[in-house]
Scaffold this active site. Structure first.
Site, PDB file in Angstrom:
ATOM      1  CG  HIS A 223      -0.167   0.183   2.531  1.00 42.52           C
ATOM      2  ND1 HIS A 223       0.486  -0.856   3.158  1.00 42.52           N
ATOM      3  CD2 HIS A 223       0.064   1.265   3.310  1.00 42.52           C
ATOM      4  CE1 HIS A 223       1.062  -0.435   4.270  1.00 42.52           C
ATOM      5  NE2 HIS A 223       0.833   0.866   4.387  1.00 42.52           N
ATOM      6  CG  ASP A 225       1.583   5.102   4.741  1.00 37.59           C
ATOM      7  OD1 ASP A 225       1.007   4.007   4.599  1.00 37.59           O
ATOM      8  OD2 ASP A 225       2.617   5.222   5.428  1.00 37.59           O
ATOM      9  CG  HIS A 280       5.001   1.047   2.743  1.00 33.87           C
ATOM     10  ND1 HIS A 280       4.496   2.208   2.189  1.00 33.87           N
ATOM     11  CD2 HIS A 280       4.374   0.937   3.936  1.00 33.87           C
ATOM     12  CE1 HIS A 280       3.621   2.760   3.007  1.00 33.87           C
ATOM     13  NE2 HIS A 280       3.519   2.004   4.088  1.00 33.87           N
ATOM     14  NE  ARG A 290       8.820  -5.079  11.736  1.00 36.17           N
ATOM     15  CZ  ARG A 290       8.087  -4.141  11.121  1.00 36.17           C
ATOM     16  NH1 ARG A 290       6.784  -4.276  11.027  1.00 36.17           N
ATOM     17  NH2 ARG A 290       8.672  -3.084  10.605  1.00 36.17           N
TER      18      ARG A 290
HETATM   19  O1  LIG Z   1       4.992  -1.982  10.346  1.00 35.79           O
HETATM   20  C1  LIG Z   1       5.574  -1.371   9.454  1.00 35.79           C
HETATM   21  O2  LIG Z   1       6.803  -1.452   9.281  1.00 35.79           O
HETATM   22  C2  LIG Z   1       4.810  -0.503   8.472  1.00 35.79           C
HETATM   23  C3  LIG Z   1       3.434  -0.090   8.927  1.00 35.79           C
HETATM   24  C4  LIG Z   1       2.696   0.666   7.880  1.00 35.79           C
HETATM   25  O3  LIG Z   1       3.010   0.633   6.724  1.00 35.79           O
HETATM   26  C5  LIG Z   1       1.540   1.498   8.262  1.00 35.79           C
HETATM   27  O4  LIG Z   1       1.145   1.521   9.461  1.00 35.79           O
HETATM   28  O5  LIG Z   1       0.984   2.165   7.358  1.00 35.79           O
HETATM   29 FE   LIG Z   2       2.029   2.191   5.580  1.00 30.40          FE
END
Ligand SMILES: O=C(O)CCC(=O)C(=O)O
Ligand SMILES: [Fe+2]
Length: 341
Positions: A223, A225, A280, A290
């Site tokens: 996705h 952001d 990403h 994690r």
């Molecule tokens: O957990 C991550 O490394 C990325 C999280 C992410 O892409 C988001 O919260 O939009």
């Molecule tokens: Fe993200």
């Protein structure tokens, strides 16, 4: 003043898809969570590729602008957010996600709301489920925290508010570097800086529990952001990957004390494509739980989302940020393409 919450009120998540899996009870990956994955590119040493920028470097404004143009994603160190605060955000996030599922369900995000516990906003766009649970903080988190910890909610709220308080000026500083590098009048840079003053940034806590077989599982599907900039800490456990057509999927290596900075769709539009929003995804691992936490930096919903350099041919149509967020909420990955001219 408009807030992003109203966009979700108009486009609610359906409740049956809003409940994360009870990960503790699983010994194998259910078919609902098995993805056909595009492999990562392990032949490149990603630690040498993505820039890590020291914000105390005299040339930091230029380095930030260059990294945003070339990658849309980079890391920053010596950013002024105390390490102790970053560790507290992580430990408060762990305290939340380690609660029993029935407790977390008490603060389940309602379908038309942004804040609370639940699956990722992008979940309804996919047939498969993600190995992820999240908690979103918009405005105050006192209401939810009191439900979770009636006698001990203050440390959570104080930590999150302190975090937001430190992240806002940092994100503003980065945005200022980026806008100043564009060919636009100083007053416009100022208007944009002030626009982010009218909204409180959103905090996103993410949890990716250990997974019995991570090879076919995604923590978060690919996705971009939506807003201007995302500042994210990976808490020392790798998982974040970034995609570029010419190299494929590469890992963003965790750097101690660093924030990963992503360009979001709105900044891509404002910059007329000069700062590409970062595509990403997140992978999971077998043994480690994690956690990541992000600060989403956005303008007021009434702000115009349109290319700022009027000397250039616009590549995106003019709209408000509210309008773009509504298009994103409805069309997800297709949204940017839909507003391209
Ligand atoms: O957990 C991550 O490394 C990325 C999280 C992410 O892409 C988001 O919260 O939009
Ligand atoms: Fe993200």
């Amino acid at each position: 003043m408009g807030s992003i919450t109203e966009v979700f009120k108009n486009d609610p998540l359906h409740l049956d898809s809003a409940i994360p899996l009870d990960f503790d009870t699983l010994k194998s990956v259910p078919e609902s969570h098995e993805w056909a994955l595009e492999p990562s590119n392990h032949s490149l040493d990603s630690s040498k590729m993505l820039p890590v920028i020291d914000l105390t470097h005299p040339d930091a404004p230029h380095l930030v602008a260059h990294a945003a143009r070339t990658w849309g994603i980079f890391q920053i160190v010596n950013h002024g957010v105390p390490l102790g605060l970053m560790q507290s955000v992580e430990s408060e996030a762990r305290r939340l996600f380690n609660l029993p599922t029935q407790d977390k369900m008490k603060v389940l995000r309602s379908p038309e709301n942004l804040a609370g516990y639940g699956v990722a906003r992008i979940a309804p766009f996919y047939d498969k489920c993600m190995w992820h649970e999240g908690f979103t903080i918009h405005d105050s988190c006192v209401g939810h925290a009191k439900i979770l910890w009636p006698h001990d909610y203050e440390s959570f709220c104080n930590t999150m508010m302190e975090f937001r308080h430190k992240m806002k000026p940092l994100a503003d500083q980065l945005l200022h570097y980026l806008l100043k590098s564009l060919n636009i009048p100083g007053e416009l840079v100022q208007i944009w800086a002030e626009s982010t003053d009218k909204v409180s940034g959103t905090i996103q806590l993410n949890s990716y529990p250990p997974c019995p077989d991570p090879r076919h599982v995604l923590g978060l599907a690919p996705h971009t952001d939506t807003l201007l900039l995302t500042l994210l800490n990976q808490c020392q456990i790798s998982g974040l990957q970034y995609f570029r057509d010419d190299i494929g999927w590469i890992s963003v290596p965790p750097v101690p004390g660093a924030f990963v900075v992503n360009v979001g769709d709105t900044l891509e539009i404002l910059s007329n494509g000069k700062f590409p929003s970062a595509y990403h995804r997140v992978t999971v691992n077998e043994n480690k739980h994690r956690i990541s936490y992000a600060y989403f930096h956005g303008p007021s919903m009434d702000s115009p989302a349109e290319p700022l350099d009027k000397a250039e041919k616009p590549l995106y149509r003019s709209m408000t940020v509210r309008e773009y967020c509504a298009i994103k909420a409805k069309h997800n990955e297709e949204a940017l393409g839909l507003v391209k001219l």
